[in-house]
Write a protein that holds these residues in place. Structure first.
Motif, PDB file in Angstrom:
ATOM      1  N   SER A   1       0.587  -1.174   0.270  1.00  0.00           N
ATOM      2  CA  SER A   1       0.392  -0.485   0.152  1.00  0.00           C
ATOM      3  C   SER A   1       1.019   0.888  -0.370  1.00  0.00           C
ATOM      4  O   SER A   1       1.835   0.895   0.150  1.00  0.00           O
ATOM      5  CB  SER A   1      -0.845   0.127   1.395  1.00  0.00           C
ATOM      6  OG  SER A   1      -1.380  -0.918   1.204  1.00  0.00           O
ATOM      7  N   SER A   2      -0.248   2.725  -0.287  1.00  0.00           N
ATOM      8  CA  SER A   2       0.842   3.872  -0.274  1.00  0.00           C
ATOM      9  C   SER A   2       1.802   3.283   0.780  1.00  0.00           C
ATOM     10  O   SER A   2       0.743   3.960   2.104  1.00  0.00           O
ATOM     11  CB  SER A   2      -0.128   4.847  -0.874  1.00  0.00           C
ATOM     12  OG  SER A   2       0.757   5.776  -0.881  1.00  0.00           O
ATOM     13  N   GLY A   3       2.524   4.083   1.314  1.00  0.00           N
ATOM     14  CA  GLY A   3       2.746   4.914   3.166  1.00  0.00           C
ATOM     15  C   GLY A   3       3.685   3.997   3.555  1.00  0.00           C
ATOM     16  O   GLY A   3       4.312   4.128   4.680  1.00  0.00           O
TER      17      GLY A   3
ATOM     18  N   ASP B   1      17.926   8.334  -4.689  1.00  0.00           N
ATOM     19  CA  ASP B   1      17.427   9.446  -3.947  1.00  0.00           C
ATOM     20  C   ASP B   1      16.063   9.191  -4.587  1.00  0.00           C
ATOM     21  O   ASP B   1      15.761  10.396  -5.247  1.00  0.00           O
ATOM     22  CB  ASP B   1      18.133  10.262  -3.626  1.00  0.00           C
ATOM     23  CG  ASP B   1      17.910  11.159  -2.499  1.00  0.00           C
ATOM     24  OD1 ASP B   1      16.626  10.736  -1.862  1.00  0.00           O
ATOM     25  OD2 ASP B   1      17.966  12.481  -2.252  1.00  0.00           O
ATOM     26  N   ILE B   2      15.120   8.419  -4.583  1.00  0.00           N
ATOM     27  CA  ILE B   2      13.299   9.212  -5.369  1.00  0.00           C
ATOM     28  C   ILE B   2      13.530   9.521  -4.349  1.00  0.00           C
ATOM     29  O   ILE B   2      12.990   8.953  -3.172  1.00  0.00           O
ATOM     30  CB  ILE B   2      12.855   7.287  -6.209  1.00  0.00           C
ATOM     31  CG1 ILE B   2      13.197   6.563  -5.182  1.00  0.00           C
ATOM     32  CG2 ILE B   2      14.010   7.688  -7.230  1.00  0.00           C
ATOM     33  CD1 ILE B   2      12.652   4.547  -5.246  1.00  0.00           C
ATOM     34  N   ALA B   3      11.622   9.554  -5.257  1.00  0.00           N
ATOM     35  CA  ALA B   3      10.863  10.701  -3.477  1.00  0.00           C
ATOM     36  C   ALA B   3      10.245   9.857  -2.978  1.00  0.00           C
ATOM     37  O   ALA B   3       9.726   8.698  -3.517  1.00  0.00           O
ATOM     38  CB  ALA B   3      10.001  11.555  -4.616  1.00  0.00           C
ATOM     39  N   THR B   4      10.462  10.423  -1.400  1.00  0.00           N
ATOM     40  CA  THR B   4       9.134   9.673  -0.257  1.00  0.00           C
ATOM     41  C   THR B   4       8.425  10.926   0.279  1.00  0.00           C
ATOM     42  O   THR B   4       8.698  11.580  -0.039  1.00  0.00           O
ATOM     43  CB  THR B   4       9.883   8.515   0.296  1.00  0.00           C
ATOM     44  OG1 THR B   4      10.446   9.543   0.802  1.00  0.00           O
ATOM     45  CG2 THR B   4      11.035   7.751  -0.318  1.00  0.00           C
ATOM     46  N   GLN B   5       7.747  10.285   0.526  1.00  0.00           N
ATOM     47  CA  GLN B   5       6.629  11.665   0.866  1.00  0.00           C
ATOM     48  C   GLN B   5       5.901  10.801   2.579  1.00  0.00           C
ATOM     49  O   GLN B   5       6.474   9.772   3.028  1.00  0.00           O
ATOM     50  CB  GLN B   5       5.632  10.953   0.605  1.00  0.00           C
ATOM     51  CG  GLN B   5       4.589  12.262   0.952  1.00  0.00           C
ATOM     52  CD  GLN B   5       4.840  13.646   0.321  1.00  0.00           C
ATOM     53  OE1 GLN B   5       5.155  14.081   0.922  1.00  0.00           O
ATOM     54  NE2 GLN B   5       4.480  14.336  -0.762  1.00  0.00           N
TER      55      GLN B   5
ATOM     56  N   GLN C   1      -1.334   7.245   9.251  1.00  0.00           N
ATOM     57  CA  GLN C   1       0.049   6.917   8.824  1.00  0.00           C
ATOM     58  C   GLN C   1      -0.711   5.756   7.789  1.00  0.00           C
ATOM     59  O   GLN C   1       0.750   5.339   7.261  1.00  0.00           O
ATOM     60  CB  GLN C   1      -0.021   5.313   9.795  1.00  0.00           C
ATOM     61  CG  GLN C   1       0.094   5.598  11.379  1.00  0.00           C
ATOM     62  CD  GLN C   1       0.261   4.773  12.130  1.00  0.00           C
ATOM     63  OE1 GLN C   1      -0.788   3.435  12.311  1.00  0.00           O
ATOM     64  NE2 GLN C   1       1.342   4.481  13.286  1.00  0.00           N
ATOM     65  N   ARG C   2      -1.240   6.096   6.886  1.00  0.00           N
ATOM     66  CA  ARG C   2      -1.273   5.565   5.690  1.00  0.00           C
ATOM     67  C   ARG C   2      -0.308   7.098   5.084  1.00  0.00           C
ATOM     68  O   ARG C   2       0.045   8.380   4.967  1.00  0.00           O
ATOM     69  CB  ARG C   2      -2.608   5.987   4.824  1.00  0.00           C
ATOM     70  CG  ARG C   2      -2.948   4.988   5.251  1.00  0.00           C
ATOM     71  CD  ARG C   2      -4.726   3.858   4.747  1.00  0.00           C
ATOM     72  NE  ARG C   2      -4.583   3.028   5.502  1.00  0.00           N
ATOM     73  CZ  ARG C   2      -5.868   3.185   5.517  1.00  0.00           C
ATOM     74  NH1 ARG C   2      -6.978   3.635   5.269  1.00  0.00           N
ATOM     75  NH2 ARG C   2      -6.355   1.845   6.333  1.00  0.00           N
TER      76      ARG C   2
END
Ligand SMILES: Nc1nc2c(ncn2[C@@H]2O[C@H](COP(=O)(O)OP(=O)(O)OP(=O)(O)O)[C@@H](O)[C@H]2O)c(=O)[nH]1
Ligand SMILES: [Mg+2]
Length: 348
Positions: free
Chosen positions: A194-196, A210-214, A221-222
């Motif tokens: 799942s996302s996150g 170094d790819i984008a994370t959020q 918590q998602r």
């Protein structure tokens, strides 16, 4: 990428070798990025970006695919048959499939040690891994955020006999070192979850990129669907990682046998039912219901299995129906065209 890549280090196998004519003059290459209208491939002498148009756009190429290219163009000539494919029913459409990744050796089924952890979802991912011929490993991220991960590990291990479950802090290189054995030269690993949950974070740590994370939203918590495309990343060990966006709706399609592989306990019991087509509802001589009564099988597990079975059946039927509709449409077009031609021929 280095220029001395051997085909093996790109993930080449005898299965692909057997499909090519060595005299064809085209170069085998691995697709590592798919964009709208173009793909990027890696071959033994480097990389190439290839525009897709006309016939090549119809080859339905996805990340991880092996293709034959004419480097003079460069032009895409052929897509080789896949050893396995991850796909899903595209959200909100009749029966369209969306290709996720091809020719994957290992699937990291990523979940985190929080509310994301969900047995039904993990069983779904395991069935998808079996169907794509990939070896599943459950990776529980955010182990650093809880006092104990033992409960999560125990619940994961119970899903299938011999299933490997690893708990990590995805941001920490020494913690994710337990995953490196699957990332050796020529190996391809895809991440689903799942996302996150930390898929891109894992890729960053393992591949040292170094790819984008959020940041996960504080409230639930998602994550927020940070990754939107699919791409392959090269690892120091020589393997490949395929990052994927978190998928809200990962519907099963055409997965049939793979469900029996994941729910092998139920499949074995069902083989002992009196009736071959037993639905485990009220039939006499049902070995599945007996196992539930005797406390050997969890009734919830049977319910989850049946839910996935009916979902798969529903989606697969849609596709079969669509194919037959396409076929009859094709016949109709042909008939109209030939009538037009005859009409033209008859004209003085
Ligand atoms: N404490 C902790 N935080 C983590 C861990 N793994 C990921 N995170 C954090 O969780 C957030 C989401 O991580 P991402 O890697 O972007 O998640 P993703 O699975 O790629 O999400 P999508 O691209 O939306 O599918 C980031 O803020 C990460 O730093 C972990 O093991 N421990
Ligand atoms: Mg991501």
């Amino acid at each position: 990428m280095t220029s001395d890549d051997s085909l093996q280090s790109l993930g080449w196998r005898p299965f692909f070798q057997s499909q090519i004519d060595v005299d064809c003059g085209w170069t085998p290459a691995r697709v590592h990025n798919v964009h709208r209208g173009r793909i990027q491939v890696a071959h033994t002498d480097g990389e190439a970006t290839i525009a897709l148009s006309g016939k090549s756009a119809l080859l339905d190429v996805t990340v991880g695919d092996w293709v034959l290219v004419d480097l003079d163009g460069p032009q895409l000539k052929e897509r080789l048959d896949r050893s396995g494919l991850f796909q899903r029913k595209a959200a909100g459409t009749g029966g369209d499939r969306q290709l996720i990744a091809a020719n994957v050796d290992t699937l990291f089924v990523v979940t985190s040690a929080n509310r994301d952890f969900n047995v039904a979802r993990l069983e779904r991912y395991l069935a998808i891994a079996h169907d794509a011929g990939a070896y599943p490993v459950i990776v529980i991220t955010k182990a650093d955020t809880v006092d104990s991960v033992e409960e999560f590990i125990a619940a994961g291990t119970q899903l299938s006999p011999g299933l490997l479950v690893e708990a990590v802090d995805a941001r920490n290189a020494s913690s994710v070192a337990v995953l490196r054995p699957w990332c050796a030269v020529g190996q391809t690993v895809a991440l689903l979850g799942s996302s996150g949950v930390g898929k891109s974070t894992l890729v960053n740590t393992l591949a040292n990129v170094d790819i984008a994370t959020q940041s996960a939203r504080e409230d639930d918590q998602r994550g927020r669907h940070t990754t939107t495309g699919r791409s392959m990343h090269r690892l120091q060990e020589g393997g490949w990682l395929i990052d994927t966006p978190g998928m809200r709706e990962l519907q099963l399609v055409d997965i049939g046998q793979a469900l029996d592989d994941v729910f092998v306990d139920i499949a074995n019991l069902a083989a002992r039912c009196r009736f071959a087509d037993c639905s485990h509802a009220a039939e006499p001589g049902c070995a599945v219901r007996l196992a539930i009564e005797q406390g050997e099988l969890d009734a919830d597990r049977l319910r989850r299995f049946q839910k996935l079975q009916s979902e798969d059946k529903r989606n697969s039927e849609t596709i079969a129906e669509r194919r037959s509709r396409d076929r009859s449409l094709g016949k109709m077009y042909k008939a109209v065209l030939s009538e037009k031609r005859q009409h033209k021929d008859r004209k003085p």
